[in-house]
Design a protein around this motif. Structure first.
Motif, PDB file in Angstrom:
ATOM      1  N   GLY A  35      35.465  -5.139  20.188  1.00  0.00           N
ATOM      2  CA  GLY A  35      35.864  -6.111  19.170  1.00  0.00           C
ATOM      3  C   GLY A  35      34.702  -6.969  18.714  1.00  0.00           C
ATOM      4  O   GLY A  35      34.558  -7.269  17.526  1.00  0.00           O
ATOM      5  N   ALA A  36      33.853  -7.379  19.683  1.00  0.00           N
ATOM      6  CA  ALA A  36      32.675  -8.171  19.322  1.00  0.00           C
ATOM      7  C   ALA A  36      31.708  -7.353  18.472  1.00  0.00           C
ATOM      8  O   ALA A  36      31.095  -7.867  17.528  1.00  0.00           O
ATOM      9  CB  ALA A  36      31.983  -8.667  20.588  1.00  0.00           C
ATOM     10  N   LEU A  37      31.560  -6.073  18.807  1.00  0.00           N
ATOM     11  CA  LEU A  37      30.701  -5.202  18.005  1.00  0.00           C
ATOM     12  C   LEU A  37      31.256  -5.054  16.594  1.00  0.00           C
ATOM     13  O   LEU A  37      30.514  -5.084  15.604  1.00  0.00           O
ATOM     14  CB  LEU A  37      30.597  -3.826  18.675  1.00  0.00           C
ATOM     15  N   LEU A  38      32.574  -4.926  16.496  1.00  0.00           N
ATOM     16  CA  LEU A  38      33.217  -4.790  15.191  1.00  0.00           C
ATOM     17  C   LEU A  38      32.994  -6.034  14.339  1.00  0.00           C
ATOM     18  O   LEU A  38      32.687  -5.942  13.147  1.00  0.00           O
ATOM     19  CB  LEU A  38      34.716  -4.552  15.398  1.00  0.00           C
ATOM     20  N   ILE A  39      33.105  -7.197  14.945  1.00  0.00           N
ATOM     21  CA  ILE A  39      32.931  -8.440  14.198  1.00  0.00           C
ATOM     22  C   ILE A  39      31.474  -8.636  13.796  1.00  0.00           C
ATOM     23  O   ILE A  39      31.164  -9.219  12.764  1.00  0.00           O
ATOM     24  CB  ILE A  39      33.451  -9.644  15.013  1.00  0.00           C
ATOM     25  N   ALA A  40      30.545  -8.130  14.619  1.00  0.00           N
ATOM     26  CA  ALA A  40      29.129  -8.212  14.258  1.00  0.00           C
ATOM     27  C   ALA A  40      28.827  -7.328  13.051  1.00  0.00           C
ATOM     28  O   ALA A  40      28.076  -7.711  12.143  1.00  0.00           O
ATOM     29  CB  ALA A  40      28.263  -7.808  15.448  1.00  0.00           C
ATOM     30  N   ILE A  41      29.413  -6.128  13.036  1.00  0.00           N
ATOM     31  CA  ILE A  41      29.251  -5.228  11.883  1.00  0.00           C
ATOM     32  C   ILE A  41      29.830  -5.886  10.632  1.00  0.00           C
ATOM     33  O   ILE A  41      29.242  -5.829   9.543  1.00  0.00           O
ATOM     34  CB  ILE A  41      29.928  -3.881  12.153  1.00  0.00           C
ATOM     35  N   GLU A  42      30.969  -6.523  10.800  1.00  0.00           N
ATOM     36  CA  GLU A  42      31.606  -7.212   9.683  1.00  0.00           C
ATOM     37  C   GLU A  42      30.705  -8.308   9.121  1.00  0.00           C
ATOM     38  O   GLU A  42      30.571  -8.478   7.906  1.00  0.00           O
ATOM     39  CB  GLU A  42      32.933  -7.818  10.169  1.00  0.00           C
ATOM     40  N   GLY A  43      30.072  -9.062  10.003  1.00  0.00           N
ATOM     41  CA  GLY A  43      29.156 -10.104   9.547  1.00  0.00           C
ATOM     42  C   GLY A  43      27.967  -9.532   8.800  1.00  0.00           C
ATOM     43  O   GLY A  43      27.509 -10.104   7.810  1.00  0.00           O
ATOM     44  N   HIS A  44      27.463  -8.391   9.267  1.00  0.00           N
ATOM     45  CA  HIS A  44      26.331  -7.758   8.579  1.00  0.00           C
ATOM     46  C   HIS A  44      26.724  -7.301   7.177  1.00  0.00           C
ATOM     47  O   HIS A  44      25.964  -7.480   6.217  1.00  0.00           O
ATOM     48  CB  HIS A  44      25.833  -6.573   9.395  1.00  0.00           C
ATOM     49  N   LEU A  45      27.915  -6.735   7.040  1.00  0.00           N
ATOM     50  CA  LEU A  45      28.378  -6.303   5.727  1.00  0.00           C
ATOM     51  C   LEU A  45      28.531  -7.500   4.790  1.00  0.00           C
ATOM     52  O   LEU A  45      28.217  -7.423   3.598  1.00  0.00           O
ATOM     53  CB  LEU A  45      29.709  -5.560   5.853  1.00  0.00           C
ATOM     54  N   GLY A  46      29.012  -8.618   5.333  1.00  0.00           N
ATOM     55  CA  GLY A  46      29.113  -9.821   4.519  1.00  0.00           C
ATOM     56  C   GLY A  46      27.756 -10.297   4.040  1.00  0.00           C
ATOM     57  O   GLY A  46      27.600 -10.727   2.896  1.00  0.00           O
ATOM     58  N   GLY A  47      26.752 -10.210   4.915  1.00  0.00           N
ATOM     59  CA  GLY A  47      25.400 -10.575   4.511  1.00  0.00           C
ATOM     60  C   GLY A  47      24.868  -9.670   3.417  1.00  0.00           C
ATOM     61  O   GLY A  47      24.173 -10.126   2.493  1.00  0.00           O
ATOM     62  N   MET A  48      25.201  -8.386   3.484  1.00  0.00           N
ATOM     63  CA  MET A  48      24.773  -7.454   2.436  1.00  0.00           C
ATOM     64  C   MET A  48      25.409  -7.808   1.095  1.00  0.00           C
ATOM     65  O   MET A  48      24.773  -7.697   0.039  1.00  0.00           O
ATOM     66  CB  MET A  48      25.137  -6.028   2.841  1.00  0.00           C
ATOM     67  N   LEU A  49      26.670  -8.234   1.128  1.00  0.00           N
ATOM     68  CA  LEU A  49      27.350  -8.589  -0.117  1.00  0.00           C
ATOM     69  C   LEU A  49      26.735  -9.811  -0.768  1.00  0.00           C
ATOM     70  O   LEU A  49      26.568  -9.871  -1.985  1.00  0.00           O
ATOM     71  CB  LEU A  49      28.831  -8.858   0.159  1.00  0.00           C
ATOM     72  N   VAL A  50      26.387 -10.787   0.038  1.00  0.00           N
ATOM     73  CA  VAL A  50      25.895 -12.048  -0.504  1.00  0.00           C
ATOM     74  C   VAL A  50      24.406 -11.986  -0.849  1.00  0.00           C
ATOM     75  O   VAL A  50      23.979 -12.494  -1.886  1.00  0.00           O
ATOM     76  CB  VAL A  50      26.152 -13.200   0.492  1.00  0.00           C
ATOM     77  N   HIS A  51      23.614 -11.341   0.024  1.00  0.00           N
ATOM     78  CA  HIS A  51      22.155 -11.409  -0.121  1.00  0.00           C
ATOM     79  C   HIS A  51      21.496 -10.092  -0.518  1.00  0.00           C
ATOM     80  O   HIS A  51      20.292 -10.067  -0.726  1.00  0.00           O
ATOM     81  CB  HIS A  51      21.531 -11.889   1.183  1.00  0.00           C
ATOM     82  N   GLY A  52      22.274  -8.996  -0.599  1.00  0.00           N
ATOM     83  CA  GLY A  52      21.686  -7.711  -0.946  1.00  0.00           C
ATOM     84  C   GLY A  52      21.539  -6.821   0.268  1.00  0.00           C
ATOM     85  O   GLY A  52      21.537  -7.275   1.416  1.00  0.00           O
TER      86      GLY A  52
END
Length: 284
Positions: A260-277
Motif C-alpha cells: 500500500g505504501a508503494l502504491l501511494i508513492a507511485i501515486e504521488g509520483h504520477l501527481g508530480g508528473m501531472l503538475v510539473h511534467g
C-alpha cells in the motif's frame, strides 16, 4: 492659414476614425496565438516530448478555450489563464523568453473577453462580455466545486507522508523481530487512510471540474491508482485495529501496509508528473 489648419484637422479626424476602425477589427485569435507562440510554446508547445505543467497544447486555441479550468470565454477574471498572466506566473520571470509585456498581457485579456476565438484566420471584434449572450459565467455550484477540488493538491501530501512513515517504522520492527503493534504506526495508518479517502474524493471533483479536460493516460492512471490506494489504506486500517485488539502484529497487516505504501508513492509520483511534467525529477 485658416485653410491649412482646417485641412490638418480633417486629416487628423480621418486618421483617428481609421485607427478606431482598425481597433474594432482586431484579429484577437491571431494576436493571442502570436503571444503564445513567442512566449509559451517553449514550455507548453505541441512538439515537446515532455511539456511542462498542466498542458502541452498552448498553440491549439480551440483546446485551450475548451478547458474550463484554464479559460472561461468572455470572462477573463474567472479564467485561471488570465490570473497566471496577471500575476506574472506565466511565463515566469526566469523563463528564457522573459515575462509578458503590458501589451501582450492586454492581448490575452482581450482575447478571453472576446470569447476566446479559436480561428486565427478570422478577425473577431473585441466585444465586451455583455455582447456575448451565448457565454455565461460558471454557476455558484461549479465555482464551489472548482474551489473545493483545488484542495486535492494540498491534502494529497498528508496520506503519502503518513503511510510511507508507517511503512518505514513497521519495516524497522520487522527487521528487529518485534511483533508488538506500535501506537505511532497505528496513528499514521489511521490518519493516512482518512487523508487518502479525502484526497481521492477531492481528486475526482478536481478532475470533473476542469482538470479532466483533454484527459491523458497519466491522469487516468493517477485517478484510478489513487482510488485503489485509498481503498487499500482502509483495508490496512482494519488489519491494524484487529492487531491492536489482539496485542500482536500479524503478517497480514504487513502484507497490506508495504504494498500500500508503494502504491501511494507511485501515486504521488504520477501527481508530480501531472503538475510539473514527465521529467520533473531531472529538473527539466
Amino acid at each position: 492659414m485658416k485653410g491649412i489648419i482646417l485641412r490638418v484637422c480633417c486629416a487628423l479626424a480621418v486618421g483617428g476614425s481609421y485607427g478606431l476602425a482598425a481597433e474594432g477589427e482586431r484579429n484577437l485569435a491571431a494576436e493571442a496565438l502570436s503571444v503564445f507562440s513567442a512566449k509559451c510554446a517553449g514550455c507548453h508547445g505541441p512538439n515537446l516530448a515532455s511539456p511542462k505543467g498542466r498542458f502541452g497544447y498552448v498553440l491549439d486555441l480551440a483546446r485551450v478555450a475548451a478547458n474550463p479550468e484554464m479559460v472561461v470565454p468572455s470572462f477573463p477574471e474567472e479564467s485561471e489563464l488570465w490570473e497566471l498572466v496577471r500575476r506574472g506566473e506565466m511565463p515566469p520571470e526566469e523563463s528564457p523568453t522573459g515575462p509578458l509585456s503590458g501589451v501582450e498581457k492586454e492581448t490575452i485579456h482581450a482575447w478571453i473577453a472576446a470569447g476566446a476565438p479559436a480561428d486565427p484566420n478570422l478577425a473577431s471584434a473585441a466585444n465586451p462580455p455583455e455582447t456575448n449572450p451565448s457565454s455565461s459565467p460558471p454557476s455558484l455550484m461549479n465555482r464551489m466545486l472548482r474551489w473545493l477540488g483545488a484542495f486535492h493538491v494540498i491534502v494529497v501530501h498528508f496520506p503519502i507522508a503518513l503511510l510511507i512513515v508507517a511503512a518505514a517504522s513497521e519495516l524497522k520492527s520487522t527487521v528487529l523481530g518485534s511483533r508488538t503493534p506500535s501506537p505511532a504506526v497505528r496513528f499514521c495508518v489511521l490518519l493516512g487512510a482518512v487523508g487518502a479517502l479525502t484526497a481521492a474524493l477531492l481528486g475526482w471533483i478536481h478532475a470533473a471540474n476542469g482538470y479532466g479536460a483533454g484527459a491523458s493516460q497519466i491522469l487516468n492512471l493517477h485517478r484510478w491508482i489513487g482510488t485503489t490506494a485509498a481503498a487499500w489504506a482502509v483495508g490496512t486500517v482494519l488489519f491494524s485495529e484487529r492487531d491492536e485488539r489482539r496485542g500482536v502484529r500479524s503478517i497480514w497487516f504487513r502484507v497490506s501496509l508495504f504494498p500500500g505504501a508503494l502504491l501511494i508513492a507511485i501515486e504521488g509520483h504520477l501527481g508530480g508528473m501531472l503538475v510539473h511534467g514527465n521529467d520533473f525529477l531531472n529538473g527539466g
